[in-house]
Design an enzyme around this catalytic site. Structure first.
Site, PDB file in Angstrom:
ATOM      1  N   ARG A 210       0.810  -1.227   0.000  1.00 59.70           N
ATOM      2  CA  ARG A 210       0.000   0.000   0.000  1.00 59.70           C
ATOM      3  C   ARG A 210       0.846   1.281   0.000  1.00 59.70           C
ATOM      4  O   ARG A 210       0.522   2.269   0.678  1.00 59.70           O
ATOM      5  CB  ARG A 210      -0.937   0.019   1.227  1.00 59.70           C
ATOM      6  CG  ARG A 210      -1.837  -1.175   1.335  1.00 59.70           C
ATOM      7  CD  ARG A 210      -2.869  -1.231   0.215  1.00 59.70           C
ATOM      8  NE  ARG A 210      -3.680  -2.429   0.342  1.00 59.70           N
ATOM      9  CZ  ARG A 210      -3.479  -3.557  -0.344  1.00 59.70           C
ATOM     10  NH1 ARG A 210      -2.512  -3.629  -1.249  1.00 59.70           N
ATOM     11  NH2 ARG A 210      -4.255  -4.595  -0.165  1.00 59.70           N
ATOM     12  N   CYS A 259     -10.734  -1.307   3.525  1.00 63.66           N
ATOM     13  CA  CYS A 259     -10.128  -1.776   4.773  1.00 63.66           C
ATOM     14  C   CYS A 259      -9.527  -0.595   5.532  1.00 63.66           C
ATOM     15  O   CYS A 259      -8.748   0.184   4.970  1.00 63.66           O
ATOM     16  CB  CYS A 259      -9.042  -2.805   4.480  1.00 63.66           C
ATOM     17  SG  CYS A 259      -9.756  -4.363   3.949  1.00 63.66           S
ATOM     18  N   GLU A 329      -4.746   1.809   7.263  1.00 62.28           N
ATOM     19  CA  GLU A 329      -4.414   1.733   5.831  1.00 62.28           C
ATOM     20  C   GLU A 329      -5.025   2.941   5.118  1.00 62.28           C
ATOM     21  O   GLU A 329      -4.406   3.530   4.242  1.00 62.28           O
ATOM     22  CB  GLU A 329      -4.989   0.441   5.235  1.00 62.28           C
ATOM     23  CG  GLU A 329      -4.844   0.391   3.719  1.00 62.28           C
ATOM     24  CD  GLU A 329      -5.315  -0.915   3.103  1.00 62.28           C
ATOM     25  OE1 GLU A 329      -5.149  -1.980   3.736  1.00 62.28           O
ATOM     26  OE2 GLU A 329      -5.851  -0.864   1.986  1.00 62.28           O
TER      27      GLU A 329
HETATM   28  C1  LIG Z   1     -15.498  -1.044  -1.049  1.00 59.80           C
HETATM   29  C2  LIG Z   1     -13.998  -0.832  -1.161  1.00 59.80           C
HETATM   30  C3  LIG Z   1     -13.181  -1.901  -1.476  1.00 59.80           C
HETATM   31  C4  LIG Z   1     -11.782  -1.711  -1.554  1.00 59.80           C
HETATM   32  N1  LIG Z   1     -11.012  -2.790  -1.870  1.00 59.80           N
HETATM   33  C5  LIG Z   1      -9.666  -2.629  -1.962  1.00 59.80           C
HETATM   34  C6  LIG Z   1      -8.814  -3.729  -2.301  1.00 59.80           C
HETATM   35  O1  LIG Z   1      -9.265  -4.845  -2.521  1.00 59.80           O
HETATM   36  N2  LIG Z   1      -7.476  -3.503  -2.364  1.00 59.80           N
HETATM   37  C7  LIG Z   1      -6.932  -2.266  -2.151  1.00 59.80           C
HETATM   38  O2  LIG Z   1      -5.698  -2.111  -2.234  1.00 59.80           O
HETATM   39  N3  LIG Z   1      -7.715  -1.206  -1.820  1.00 59.80           N
HETATM   40  C8  LIG Z   1      -9.057  -1.354  -1.739  1.00 59.80           C
HETATM   41  N4  LIG Z   1      -9.844  -0.276  -1.413  1.00 59.80           N
HETATM   42  C9  LIG Z   1      -9.200   1.035  -1.130  1.00 59.80           C
HETATM   43  C10 LIG Z   1      -9.059   1.952  -2.372  1.00 59.80           C
HETATM   44  O3  LIG Z   1     -10.061   1.667  -3.316  1.00 59.80           O
HETATM   45  C11 LIG Z   1      -7.673   1.828  -3.018  1.00 59.80           C
HETATM   46  O4  LIG Z   1      -6.650   2.208  -2.125  1.00 59.80           O
HETATM   47  C12 LIG Z   1      -7.564   2.701  -4.297  1.00 59.80           C
HETATM   48  O5  LIG Z   1      -6.369   2.395  -4.943  1.00 59.80           O
HETATM   49  C13 LIG Z   1      -7.596   4.192  -3.998  1.00 59.80           C
HETATM   50  O6  LIG Z   1      -7.751   4.856  -5.237  1.00 59.80           O
HETATM   51  P1  LIG Z   1      -8.458   6.262  -5.338  1.00 59.80           P
HETATM   52  O7  LIG Z   1      -8.420   6.686  -6.763  1.00 59.80           O
HETATM   53  O8  LIG Z   1      -9.813   6.215  -4.722  1.00 59.80           O
HETATM   54  O9  LIG Z   1      -7.473   7.152  -4.477  1.00 59.80           O
HETATM   55  P2  LIG Z   1      -7.846   8.264  -3.394  1.00 59.80           P
HETATM   56  O10 LIG Z   1      -8.550   7.598  -2.255  1.00 59.80           O
HETATM   57  O11 LIG Z   1      -8.508   9.401  -4.028  1.00 59.80           O
HETATM   58  O12 LIG Z   1      -6.396   8.688  -2.909  1.00 59.80           O
HETATM   59  C14 LIG Z   1      -5.573   7.813  -2.188  1.00 59.80           C
HETATM   60  C15 LIG Z   1      -4.178   8.430  -2.076  1.00 59.80           C
HETATM   61  O13 LIG Z   1      -3.609   8.500  -3.353  1.00 59.80           O
HETATM   62  C16 LIG Z   1      -3.251   9.846  -3.659  1.00 59.80           C
HETATM   63  N5  LIG Z   1      -3.488  10.013  -5.085  1.00 59.80           N
HETATM   64  C17 LIG Z   1      -4.658   9.938  -5.756  1.00 59.80           C
HETATM   65  N6  LIG Z   1      -4.460  10.117  -7.068  1.00 59.80           N
HETATM   66  C18 LIG Z   1      -3.144  10.317  -7.226  1.00 59.80           C
HETATM   67  C19 LIG Z   1      -2.322  10.579  -8.346  1.00 59.80           C
HETATM   68  N7  LIG Z   1      -2.796  10.698  -9.598  1.00 59.80           N
HETATM   69  N8  LIG Z   1      -0.988  10.734  -8.141  1.00 59.80           N
HETATM   70  C20 LIG Z   1      -0.457  10.652  -6.887  1.00 59.80           C
HETATM   71  N9  LIG Z   1      -1.185  10.418  -5.794  1.00 59.80           N
HETATM   72  C21 LIG Z   1      -2.517  10.245  -5.973  1.00 59.80           C
HETATM   73  C22 LIG Z   1      -4.144  10.706  -2.795  1.00 59.80           C
HETATM   74  O14 LIG Z   1      -3.558  11.976  -2.535  1.00 59.80           O
HETATM   75  C23 LIG Z   1      -4.178   9.861  -1.544  1.00 59.80           C
HETATM   76  O15 LIG Z   1      -2.986  10.059  -0.830  1.00 59.80           O
HETATM   77  C24 LIG Z   1     -11.229  -0.443  -1.328  1.00 59.80           C
HETATM   78  C25 LIG Z   1     -12.065   0.645  -1.016  1.00 59.80           C
HETATM   79  C26 LIG Z   1     -13.440   0.452  -0.934  1.00 59.80           C
HETATM   80  C27 LIG Z   1     -14.323   1.631  -0.626  1.00 59.80           C
END
Ligand SMILES: Cc1cc2nc3c(=O)[nH]c(=O)nc-3n(C[C@H](O)[C@H](O)[C@H](O)COP(=O)(O)OP(=O)(O)OC[C@H]3O[C@@H](n4cnc5c(N)ncnc54)[C@H](O)[C@@H]3O)c2cc1C
Length: 341
Positions: A210, A259, A329
């Site tokens: 992560r 999570c 996380e």
């Molecule tokens: C129902 C559910 C299920 C999930 N299942 C999983 C799973 O199975 N595995 C898993 O790993 N995660 C899971 N997640 C967590 C999440 O979806 C992941 O961590 C995902 O990768 C986050 O992406 P995001 O675009 O929503 O990022 P955001 O939540 O918008 O941002 C997360 C971080 O990334 C940074 N960020 C965003 N975009 C960029 C960019 N372009 N460049 C640099 N930094 C950036 C943000 O500043 C922040 O620090 C789940 C979440 C939910 C709600």
């Protein structure tokens, strides 16, 4: 702020101020954000969105928290560079935003310029003649899976059901079903805090659970991905359906940020929370999901204060009952967990 904190506005500590001074300080801050907004708006492309006090709750999957003092959806690299350079010059912190699926936004919002990848120009998917695929950082993982299946490319199915986009998945090295985002990455194009565009090969990047070090202080613009093979579209679709069903059976439907805690080495955070009798534990409308103990859900009107208190309570109970210190996380947007726990 921890992430992307190349420069920050340093405010006086308002604790010792009387109410009139506090009101003046509030006005001075608002003026600072307004001035930045007014100066930058005409310089950005016509399709860029750029606002003040943009509510962030609706831009997150857990649907809580306050506003961004400044919010931008740049439509081009040039817009992005202009914003980064101006923010650095004005001492304004920048926070990238994906689909907000791994974030807890504080109730007071964030004292920053939030840069979202929501503009359609960042959602590209291009299959290259050499078999690689170029994807924009704003492409939803769901669409990446669907487009790859349509193109008969296998290797990305494990991303199905992670509700983020490519940029967020790179920053978090998102993983599921035994795979990690960086398993399929060949190179990442990013823009640094000073507006410099760079392409980094996978081998030059430092990634683990992560985490991607190179994206702490930079924004991912896109990535070159390598599918594992060509396959029949229907076969890829069937594998996606298997993963989808697995999630539907094991994860809650209510708004969440996925999570909450990292799995400690060799252990499962969900199991430790469950064994500590915490399923259904509640602070306000924030609840430890009865379906999956490592998910905290928003039952309707949860605040980030409720959620933070629930995180505190769960950590304390697991520490006492199981002797394990759980580490979050999910990210506390614009802040560090250690400052609030
Ligand atoms: C129902 C559910 C299920 C999930 N299942 C999983 C799973 O199975 N595995 C898993 O790993 N995660 C899971 N997640 C967590 C999440 O979806 C992941 O961590 C995902 O990768 C986050 O992406 P995001 O675009 O929503 O990022 P955001 O939540 O918008 O941002 C997360 C971080 O990334 C940074 N960020 C965003 N975009 C960029 C960019 N372009 N460049 C640099 N930094 C950036 C943000 O500043 C922040 O620090 C789940 C979440 C939910 C709600």
């Amino acid at each position: 702020m921890r992430r992307f904190d190349f420069l920050q506005i340093s405010y006086m500590n308002p604790v010792n101020l009387n109410s009139a001074d506090q009101a003046n300080l509030g006005l001075a801050r608002a003026h600072h954000w307004d001035a930045f907004h007014q100066a930058m708006r005409p310089r950005l492309g016509a399709t860029a969105k750029f606002t003040r006090e943009e509510p962030l709750a609706v831009k997150t999957t857990i649907r809580l928290g306050g506003s961004a003092r400044l919010y931008a959806e740049p439509g081009s690299e040039e817009d992005m560079r202009l914003l980064l350079n101006a923010a650095a010059a004005a001492g304004i912190a920048v926070l990238p935003l994906g689909r907000g699926s791994n974030l807890i936004v504080p109730d007071a919002g964030v004292e920053a310029l939030v840069i979202s990848m929501a503009h359609e120009n960042w959602a590209k998917f291009e299959a290259r003649p050499d078999g690689a695929v170029w994807v924009g950082a704003g492409l939803r993982l769901k669409n990446l899976c669907g487009l790859a299946a349509k193109a008969g490319l296998t290797g990305f199915e494990f991303l199905e059901g992670i509700p983020g986009n490519v940029g967020g998945a790179l920053r978090m090295n998102a993983g599921a079903m035994g795979g990690w985002m960086f398993d399929v990455v060949e190179a990442v194009q990013l823009i640094t805090a000073s507006g410099e565009s760079r392409t980094l090969e996978r081998a030059a990047m430092h990634v683990d659970y992560r985490h991607c070090a190179e994206l702490h202080d930079a924004i991912a613009l896109g990535a070159l991905l390598r599918p594992s093979a060509h396959a029949d579209t229907e076969a890829v679709g069937r594998q996606i359906d298997v993963y989808k069903k697995k999630r539907q059976e094991s994860q809650p439907r209510e708004p969440s940020a996925g999570c909450i805690f990292k799995n400690p080495p060799g252990n499962s955070a969900g199991r430790l929370i469950d064994q500590s009798g915490l399923k259904g534990e509640r602070v306000g409308d924030a609840e430890v999901s009865p379906i999956h103990a490592n998910f905290m859900v928003n039952r309707g009107a949860a605040t980030s204060a409720d959620l933070i208190e629930l995180v505190r309570r769960v950590r304390a109970r697991v520490r006492v009952a199981q002797g394990v210190e759980l580490e979050p996380e999910v990210l506390l947007y614009g802040q560090q967990w250690k400052d609030v726990l």
